[in-house]
Scaffold this motif. Sequence first.
Motif, short mmCIF file in Angstrom:
data_model
loop_
_atom_site.label_atom_id
_atom_site.label_comp_id
_atom_site.label_asym_id
_atom_site.label_seq_id
_atom_site.Cartn_x
_atom_site.Cartn_y
_atom_site.Cartn_z
N ARG A 15 0.84 -1.19 0.00
CA ARG A 15 0.00 0.00 0.00
C ARG A 15 0.88 1.25 0.00
O ARG A 15 1.97 1.26 0.59
CB ARG A 15 -0.93 0.00 1.21
N PRO A 16 0.43 2.30 -0.67
CA PRO A 16 1.22 3.53 -0.72
C PRO A 16 1.41 4.15 0.66
O PRO A 16 0.54 4.04 1.52
CB PRO A 16 0.38 4.45 -1.62
N GLU A 34 2.36 9.42 7.47
CA GLU A 34 3.35 8.43 7.87
C GLU A 34 4.78 8.83 7.52
O GLU A 34 5.74 8.30 8.09
CB GLU A 34 3.07 7.07 7.20
N ILE A 35 4.92 9.74 6.58
CA ILE A 35 6.25 9.98 5.99
C ILE A 35 7.23 10.53 7.02
O ILE A 35 8.42 10.16 7.04
CB ILE A 35 6.15 10.91 4.76
N ARG A 87 5.27 9.77 -5.85
CA ARG A 87 6.57 10.32 -6.27
C ARG A 87 6.99 11.50 -5.40
O ARG A 87 8.17 11.66 -5.08
CB ARG A 87 6.48 10.73 -7.74
N TRP A 88 6.03 12.34 -5.01
CA TRP A 88 6.39 13.54 -4.26
C TRP A 88 6.74 13.21 -2.82
O TRP A 88 7.66 13.82 -2.25
CB TRP A 88 5.25 14.56 -4.33
N THR A 125 13.58 11.10 0.24
CA THR A 125 14.97 10.96 -0.19
C THR A 125 15.82 12.19 0.13
O THR A 125 17.04 12.09 0.20
CB THR A 125 15.06 10.66 -1.70
N GLN A 126 15.20 13.33 0.32
CA GLN A 126 15.97 14.49 0.77
C GLN A 126 16.58 14.21 2.14
O GLN A 126 17.74 14.56 2.39
CB GLN A 126 15.06 15.73 0.83
N ALA A 127 15.81 13.58 3.01
CA ALA A 127 16.34 13.19 4.33
C ALA A 127 17.34 12.06 4.20
O ALA A 127 18.37 12.03 4.89
CB ALA A 127 15.19 12.78 5.26
N LEU A 128 17.04 11.11 3.29
CA LEU A 128 17.95 9.98 3.08
C LEU A 128 19.31 10.44 2.56
O LEU A 128 20.35 9.89 2.96
CB LEU A 128 17.32 8.99 2.09
#
Length: 425
Positions: free
Chosen positions: A145-146, A151-152, A210-211, A217-220
Amino acid sequence: MAKKVIYEKYLLDALDRVARNPSGYSVLYIHISKLRPKNRHPEFVKIFAKLFDSVAGNAKGTLFILSNGDFAILGRDITHEVIDEAVLKLRDGLSTDPILHTHDSNDFFEIYDFPKDFAAFYEYIAQMKEQAWVAVQQDEVNQKRPVRVDEIDDLITALDFIDISEIVKRQSVLKLGADKSFHVWFQEFFVAVKDLVKKFDPQLDLLANRWLFYYFTQALDKKTMAAFSTSSLKNWPQVISLNLNLSSVFSQTFVNFAKNFLKPEQKIIVEVQLMDVFNNLPTYFKAKEILRSGGHKLLIDAVSPMTLKMLNIAKLDPDLVKIFWEPLLEYDVDNEGLRKIIAHVGRENVILAKCDDEKAIKWGVKYGITSFQGPYIDSLEVALLRRQCPEAKNCSMAECLKRKRLLSGWYREGCHNKKCLETIL
């Protein structure tokens, strides 16, 4: 969510209609699934379908593409002459696939004559339908599930409790010198999403939005750069390549990484996705300016030859471009337009990636490309290093490949000669 289509059902429906009067009908069954994986590339399968469409046309029949990729042609008067012509074309195009060169051609295709073989073939397809249905049900059970918006932030917080250094991997880009020998130009360091998702709930799909993934990924990016200082790798390359978002170039983490981790002679190549470039062109040009001012470079990643021809490469003016190899490129050997674009970028500034066999290298060399990356290059690099390793007999090639890619972790620590493991060609 749309239900997956089980194509065996359509073939069974057609067989039910034929069952009333099966005399004169037959089925040509082609085992596309027995070809090597690289020869089952979707673009190849389209070509195969066109080849066998002519067989279906001559037999006034219908071509069915089944769940496992195999073809079944139901029709009348399917002759060996027409079949042999199609198979001959395949042999010319896929000269290295062993299934097309066996003594028994039935390994690749079979003919079922009706009514004699009707019951056996019907049962065979019915079993395939059942297997396909079970697989679809299992897929639905395992359906991810997306990630939700709420949650992000929790996932980003969870990154603090993950040892990123254990899932960061490296892969060399080798340059072919005038003496026909390879040496390392730079090494790319990255976190594979498939490795990262194992650290979270396996039912979550990080890529669905995608957003949200971009935000994640900015945090990653920051965690990945910070992880370098905890890596057990001692011998770092002169040029380090990082997969980053363009926005990460402006972060304090990147500034600290370039200032505090790198030695004065070391340089960075930042690899960015084309989508990231077009989403914010002003950011791209500003990031490129900042990188160049520090002696670093910007690389546009994952470009196909077709995309490359569509780009205004003169305006974008990247330092480097990475083209992804695809099996069908083997047949694109005299493309003057592509040759001119590569020359404009600078042959020394183009990397051919995803190289999985020697054909990729030969194709690249024909276009003046001298820098390569991918599974074939990894194997070549490790084979050369194993010649220098006195402990090579104590481990396999596959173990060396896996250990060389890792920066930290228990598996890497199993190497008997880390000095050789870290040798840079």
